[in-house]
Design a protein around this motif. Structure first.
Motif, short mmCIF file in Angstrom:
data_model
loop_
_atom_site.label_atom_id
_atom_site.label_comp_id
_atom_site.label_asym_id
_atom_site.label_seq_id
_atom_site.Cartn_x
_atom_site.Cartn_y
_atom_site.Cartn_z
N MET A 57 -4.98 -7.11 -9.89
CA MET A 57 -5.03 -6.65 -8.50
C MET A 57 -3.74 -7.01 -7.74
N LEU A 58 -3.11 -8.09 -8.10
CA LEU A 58 -1.81 -8.41 -7.52
C LEU A 58 -0.79 -7.34 -7.91
N CYS A 59 -0.70 -7.06 -9.19
CA CYS A 59 0.25 -6.04 -9.68
C CYS A 59 -0.09 -4.66 -9.12
N PHE A 60 -1.36 -4.30 -9.12
CA PHE A 60 -1.78 -2.98 -8.65
C PHE A 60 -1.49 -2.82 -7.15
N SER A 61 -1.65 -3.88 -6.39
CA SER A 61 -1.37 -3.82 -4.96
C SER A 61 0.10 -3.55 -4.70
N ILE A 62 0.96 -4.22 -5.44
CA ILE A 62 2.41 -4.00 -5.29
C ILE A 62 2.76 -2.57 -5.69
N TYR A 63 2.21 -2.12 -6.82
CA TYR A 63 2.45 -0.75 -7.28
C TYR A 63 2.02 0.27 -6.23
#
Length: 154
Positions: A57-63
């Motif tokens: 979710m951290l990576c997906f939020s940035i993406y």
């Protein structure tokens, strides 16, 4: 500053989805139903699920923040919403309702949506950012295999 605000918005939405999914599954992973299932030998330990979803979710939020900033469209928001609904509903269908086959369909659809994001949005500014989807894709493939194993062996 706009990018930072978008990242914050997506962090709230995505971690909210995790909280909502956890609430919908109630005591799912600790229920007698789940504990008594034949699970795949490659099932990760319980702590790995929390660590994986935090990273995802951290990576997906940035993406998503980069994608919306650079290409913001109703279509992208619609895809994101579909992803959100599929992600949250899997918990309810699998853990709360014990509907393993429909849950497998849900997680496969979710995987396809995330893979679609990966291949569809390869534009200049987001090209490298799409690599942030790899943890999500890998985890969904593993989770799909775990769901399929439970379907086949229970």
């Amino acid at each position: 500053m706009k990018l930072f605000k978008l990242i914050l918005v997506f962090l709230i939405i995505n971690f909210g989805a995790l909280a909502l999914g956890t609430w919908f599954m109630d005591n799912g992973p600790h229920s007698n139903w789940y504990l008594n299932l034949n699970k795949a030998p490659w099932t990760p330990p319980g702590w790995a699920f929390g660590a994986a979803w935090f990273t995802i979710m951290l990576c997906f939020s940035i993406y998503m923040a980069y994608l919306v900033r650079d290409l913001g469209s109703k279509y992208i928001w619609t895809l994101f919403t579909v992803q959100f609904i599929l992600n949250v509903s899997w918990n309810y269908v699998f853990f709360k309702q014990h509907l393993v086959l429909p849950a497998l369909f849900i997680i496969i659809l979710l995987t396809l949506v995330v893979i679609y994001f990966f291949f569809k949005y390869r534009i200049e500014n987001v090209r490298e950012m799409r690599l942030l989807l790899l943890p999500y894709i890998v985890w969904l493939v593993v989770a799909s295999s775990l769901n399929a194993y439970i379907l086949l062996y229970n």
